[in-house]
Design an enzyme around this catalytic site. Structure first.
Site, PDB file in Angstrom:
ATOM      1  N   GLU A   1      10.601   5.250  -7.290  1.00  7.19           N
ATOM      2  CA  GLU A   1      11.092   5.144  -8.666  1.00  7.19           C
ATOM      3  C   GLU A   1      12.578   4.809  -8.614  1.00  7.19           C
ATOM      4  O   GLU A   1      13.336   5.443  -7.876  1.00  7.19           O
ATOM      5  CB  GLU A   1      10.870   6.455  -9.415  1.00  7.19           C
ATOM      6  CG  GLU A   1      11.450   6.491 -10.816  1.00  7.19           C
ATOM      7  CD  GLU A   1      11.193   7.830 -11.513  1.00  7.19           C
ATOM      8  OE1 GLU A   1      10.116   8.432 -11.271  1.00  7.19           O
ATOM      9  OE2 GLU A   1      12.057   8.277 -12.301  1.00  7.19           O
TER      10      GLU A   1
ATOM     11  N   GLU B   1      19.539   6.808 -17.110  1.00 10.90           N
ATOM     12  CA  GLU B   1      19.035   7.964 -17.842  1.00 10.90           C
ATOM     13  C   GLU B   1      20.221   8.683 -18.477  1.00 10.90           C
ATOM     14  O   GLU B   1      21.285   8.787 -17.868  1.00 10.90           O
ATOM     15  CB  GLU B   1      18.309   8.951 -16.923  1.00 10.90           C
ATOM     16  CG  GLU B   1      16.992   8.465 -16.386  1.00 10.90           C
ATOM     17  CD  GLU B   1      16.291   9.546 -15.572  1.00 10.90           C
ATOM     18  OE1 GLU B   1      15.354  10.180 -16.081  1.00 10.90           O
ATOM     19  OE2 GLU B   1      16.717   9.753 -14.409  1.00 10.90           O
TER      20      GLU B   1
END
Length: 289
Positions: free
Chosen positions: A167, A172
């Site tokens: 990932e 974020e």
């Protein structure tokens, strides 16, 4: 750690290159000319979505699929809806992902009756790429419990599972850090809270919700570099993994979502207003030049 080649180093290399070329030309027969040097290939666009379209319309189904349901793994509080209910174009060249405190369809979540709705989109089965420049220009929401993200998953996740799939979190943000975003790698032995990454904080107390910013990774064999508005803030290679497996040399697909609550951001509180919006101006992917 980001390594930059100094201008002195580049100048020295240029001098050496010129000397080598001069020597080679001196050895050519009279009237002969040197073959032209190959021109480096320009970066080619492989995925482009500028979210042009009528206000209220859904995203291009040829580029994105919309996930539905809840997410017990992160203990998120939202239910991801279909169609244009929580992800729609605004008619001004933006995609707007909206999180609302509502449950008009009596959705059920892992904790009971869902309290919030939102949206999550991905390009699985429609677009994948290995290496390149991946970039989105976005304005993030604000408020405790908000968790917007722009990220990638290995396309083999269906066969090898997570985190073996790998990932790459391009951006974020968690609501209790309005001026900071995070870029992270997750893989076997370094996933979840053990991911390898770093944060980037805006100067002067600015918040990412104040205006649009550009979030990007430059991804090449054994190397991923993160930037915000062109400012590089970290580079990761296999040397950062302490001998653990590097799983980032294969196709990945893109994901955009706005989560509400979860282990990391915590849940919304009395100071969190709704609706909240993640506004995406564009998503562009190119090859490496």
């Amino acid at each position: 750690m980001t390594v930059h080649t100094s201008w002195r180093r580049r100048a020295a290399l240029s001098t050496v290159a010129l000397a080598c070329c001069a020597s080679a030309l001196a050895g050519l027969p009279s009237g002969a000319s040197a073959a032209p040097s190959p021109t480096p290939a320009a970066a080619a666009a492989t995925f482009t979505d500028d979210f042009d379209g009528p206000a209220g319309s859904a995203v291009d189904g040829g580029k994105w699929q919309i996930e539905t349901g809840d997410n017990v793994n992160n203990h998120e509080r939202q239910f991801y809806t279909s169609g244009n209910k929580n992800a729609a174009l605004d008619g001004q060249g933006n995609l707007v992902i909206t999180a609302r405190k509502e449950n008009p369809e009596n959705y059920r979540c892992w904790y009971g009756t869902c309290e919030y709705t939102s949206a999550r989109l991905n390009t699985s089965g429609k677009f994948t790429q290995t290496y390149g420049h991946v970039e989105a220009r976005m304005k993030v929401p604000k408020g405790q419990g908000m968790w917007p993200a722009f990220w990638m998953l290995g396309a083999d996740i269906g066969s090898v599972g997570w985190p073996q799939s790998g990932e790459i979190d391009i951006m974020e943000n968690v609501g209790f850090e309005p001026g900071t975003v995070h870029g992270t790698l997750h893989g076997p032995g370094y996933s979840g809270s053990g991911g390898i990454g770093a944060g980037y904080t805006l100067p002067g107390g600015e918040a990412f919700s104040d205006k649009f910013h550009t979030f990007a990774v430059d991804w090449s064999p054994n190397k991923v570099t993160w930037s915000v508005d062109g400012n590089v803030y970290q580079t990761r290679t296999p040397a950062d993994l302490g001998g653990k497996q590097w799983v980032f040399d294969k196709p990945f697909f893109l994901i955009l979502n706005l989560a509400v609550g979860g282990y990391w951001p915590g849940d919304p509180d009395g100071n969190t207003s709704f609706p909240q919006q993640l506004v995406v101006d564009y998503v562009h992917v190119t090859t490496n030049n």
